[in-house]
Design a protein around this motif. Structure first.
Motif, PDB file in Angstrom:
ATOM      1  N   MET A   1       0.855  -1.169   0.000  1.00 35.46           N
ATOM      2  CA  MET A   1       0.000   0.000   0.000  1.00 35.46           C
ATOM      3  C   MET A   1       0.901   1.231   0.000  1.00 35.46           C
ATOM      4  N   ILE A   2       0.712   2.072  -0.984  1.00 38.17           N
ATOM      5  CA  ILE A   2       1.499   3.290  -1.104  1.00 38.17           C
ATOM      6  C   ILE A   2       0.551   4.488  -1.068  1.00 38.17           C
ATOM      7  N   TRP A   3       0.790   5.377  -0.097  1.00 38.35           N
ATOM      8  CA  TRP A   3       0.000   6.599  -0.006  1.00 38.35           C
ATOM      9  C   TRP A   3       0.874   7.771  -0.388  1.00 38.35           C
ATOM     10  N   THR A   4       0.321   8.681  -1.137  1.00 40.20           N
ATOM     11  CA  THR A   4       0.963   9.960  -1.408  1.00 40.20           C
ATOM     12  C   THR A   4       0.040  11.038  -0.860  1.00 40.20           C
ATOM     13  N   VAL A   5       0.546  12.233  -0.767  1.00 46.35           N
ATOM     14  CA  VAL A   5      -0.282  13.339  -0.278  1.00 46.35           C
ATOM     15  C   VAL A   5      -1.515  13.501  -1.161  1.00 46.35           C
ATOM     16  N   GLU A   6      -1.319  13.365  -2.484  1.00 49.03           N
ATOM     17  CA  GLU A   6      -2.442  13.536  -3.412  1.00 49.03           C
ATOM     18  C   GLU A   6      -3.508  12.456  -3.206  1.00 49.03           C
ATOM     19  N   LEU A   7      -3.063  11.205  -3.021  1.00 51.28           N
ATOM     20  CA  LEU A   7      -4.032  10.117  -2.824  1.00 51.28           C
ATOM     21  C   LEU A   7      -4.771  10.286  -1.499  1.00 51.28           C
ATOM     22  N   ALA A   8      -4.042  10.613  -0.453  1.00 52.15           N
ATOM     23  CA  ALA A   8      -4.673  10.794   0.851  1.00 52.15           C
ATOM     24  C   ALA A   8      -5.599  12.008   0.847  1.00 52.15           C
ATOM     25  N   ALA A   9      -5.202  13.077   0.142  1.00 54.74           N
ATOM     26  CA  ALA A   9      -6.038  14.281   0.080  1.00 54.74           C
ATOM     27  C   ALA A   9      -7.373  13.985  -0.593  1.00 54.74           C
ATOM     28  N   ALA A  10      -7.401  12.981  -1.467  1.00 51.18           N
ATOM     29  CA  ALA A  10      -8.655  12.603  -2.118  1.00 51.18           C
ATOM     30  C   ALA A  10      -9.679  12.126  -1.093  1.00 51.18           C
ATOM     31  N   LEU A  11      -9.198  11.696   0.077  1.00 48.34           N
ATOM     32  CA  LEU A  11     -10.102  11.219   1.134  1.00 48.34           C
ATOM     33  C   LEU A  11     -10.522  12.323   2.104  1.00 48.34           C
ATOM     34  N   ASP A  12     -10.088  13.557   1.854  1.00 47.34           N
ATOM     35  CA  ASP A  12     -10.430  14.668   2.756  1.00 47.34           C
ATOM     36  C   ASP A  12     -11.939  14.822   2.947  1.00 47.34           C
ATOM     37  N   GLU A  13     -12.697  14.552   1.920  1.00 51.74           N
ATOM     38  CA  GLU A  13     -14.147  14.717   1.991  1.00 51.74           C
ATOM     39  C   GLU A  13     -14.884  13.417   2.320  1.00 51.74           C
ATOM     40  N   ALA A  14     -14.142  12.371   2.651  1.00 50.80           N
ATOM     41  CA  ALA A  14     -14.755  11.071   2.956  1.00 50.80           C
ATOM     42  C   ALA A  14     -15.652  11.182   4.178  1.00 50.80           C
ATOM     43  N   PRO A  15     -16.665  10.338   4.236  1.00 55.22           N
ATOM     44  CA  PRO A  15     -17.652  10.412   5.325  1.00 55.22           C
ATOM     45  C   PRO A  15     -17.150   9.737   6.608  1.00 55.22           C
ATOM     46  N   PHE A  16     -16.092  10.297   7.205  1.00 58.95           N
ATOM     47  CA  PHE A  16     -15.583   9.747   8.460  1.00 58.95           C
ATOM     48  C   PHE A  16     -16.522  10.112   9.592  1.00 58.95           C
ATOM     49  N   PRO A  17     -16.687   9.275  10.604  1.00 55.04           N
ATOM     50  CA  PRO A  17     -16.150   7.924  10.760  1.00 55.04           C
ATOM     51  C   PRO A  17     -16.830   6.944   9.803  1.00 55.04           C
ATOM     52  N   ALA A  18     -16.045   5.956   9.358  1.00 62.13           N
ATOM     53  CA  ALA A  18     -16.569   4.987   8.393  1.00 62.13           C
ATOM     54  C   ALA A  18     -15.795   3.676   8.498  1.00 62.13           C
ATOM     55  N   THR A  19     -16.439   2.617   8.052  1.00 62.31           N
ATOM     56  CA  THR A  19     -15.774   1.321   7.973  1.00 62.31           C
ATOM     57  C   THR A  19     -14.999   1.238   6.669  1.00 62.31           C
ATOM     58  N   ARG A  20     -14.186   0.215   6.539  1.00 64.43           N
ATOM     59  CA  ARG A  20     -13.424  -0.021   5.309  1.00 64.43           C
ATOM     60  C   ARG A  20     -14.366  -0.130   4.119  1.00 64.43           C
ATOM     61  N   GLU A  21     -15.438  -0.906   4.272  1.00 61.79           N
ATOM     62  CA  GLU A  21     -16.382  -1.103   3.175  1.00 61.79           C
ATOM     63  C   GLU A  21     -17.088   0.195   2.797  1.00 61.79           C
ATOM     64  N   GLU A  22     -17.438   1.005   3.782  1.00 62.10           N
ATOM     65  CA  GLU A  22     -18.083   2.290   3.503  1.00 62.10           C
ATOM     66  C   GLU A  22     -17.137   3.228   2.747  1.00 62.10           C
ATOM     67  N   LEU A  23     -15.866   3.214   3.131  1.00 57.65           N
ATOM     68  CA  LEU A  23     -14.888   4.057   2.450  1.00 57.65           C
ATOM     69  C   LEU A  23     -14.671   3.612   1.008  1.00 57.65           C
ATOM     70  N   ILE A  24     -14.608   2.304   0.784  1.00 58.52           N
ATOM     71  CA  ILE A  24     -14.438   1.783  -0.574  1.00 58.52           C
ATOM     72  C   ILE A  24     -15.633   2.168  -1.435  1.00 58.52           C
ATOM     73  N   GLU A  25     -16.826   1.976  -0.901  1.00 58.12           N
ATOM     74  CA  GLU A  25     -18.044   2.323  -1.647  1.00 58.12           C
ATOM     75  C   GLU A  25     -18.062   3.812  -1.980  1.00 58.12           C
ATOM     76  N   TRP A  26     -17.732   4.663  -1.018  1.00 57.92           N
ATOM     77  CA  TRP A  26     -17.717   6.110  -1.233  1.00 57.92           C
ATOM     78  C   TRP A  26     -16.675   6.476  -2.292  1.00 57.92           C
ATOM     79  N   ALA A  27     -15.478   5.872  -2.188  1.00 60.71           N
ATOM     80  CA  ALA A  27     -14.398   6.171  -3.123  1.00 60.71           C
ATOM     81  C   ALA A  27     -14.780   5.793  -4.550  1.00 60.71           C
ATOM     82  N   GLU A  28     -15.413   4.644  -4.714  1.00 63.53           N
ATOM     83  CA  GLU A  28     -15.832   4.208  -6.054  1.00 63.53           C
ATOM     84  C   GLU A  28     -16.920   5.116  -6.615  1.00 63.53           C
TER      85      GLU A  28
END
Length: 84
Positions: A1-28
């Motif tokens: 697993m490789i994270w960069t600032v750009e990849l992690a920044a894409a999750l700034d608007e993610a619906p935290f708190p969330a489970t792994r499955e919720e994050l994957i669904e949101w990301a897709e």
């Protein structure tokens, strides 16, 4: 697993708190980069019936640098965090 600032920044608007499955669904649904989605798939899975709740990007990548972590004055020219 490789994270960069750009990849992690894409999750700034993610619906935290969330489970792994919720994050994957949101990301897709939101069209995050394929590498970010692959990284989410690689998050640790635990035994069936139990879920890890991620409170923020720091739970996924503890070294993530947020806008507040940059030490610069508002009047400083030449740097815009939004360009990162």
């Amino acid at each position: 697993m490789i994270w960069t600032v750009e990849l992690a920044a894409a999750l700034d608007e993610a619906p935290f708190p969330a489970t792994r499955e919720e994050l994957i669904e949101w990301a897709e649904r939101n069209g995050l980069p394929k590498q970010a989605i692959n990284n989410l798939y690689e998050l640790d899975e635990i035994e069936e019936g139990e879920e890890t709740i991620y409170e923020g990007i720091e739970d996924i990548w503890p070294d993530y640098i947020r806008k507040e972590d940059f030490f610069h004055g508002e009047e400083d020219e030449g740097f815009d965090y939004d360009d990162v």
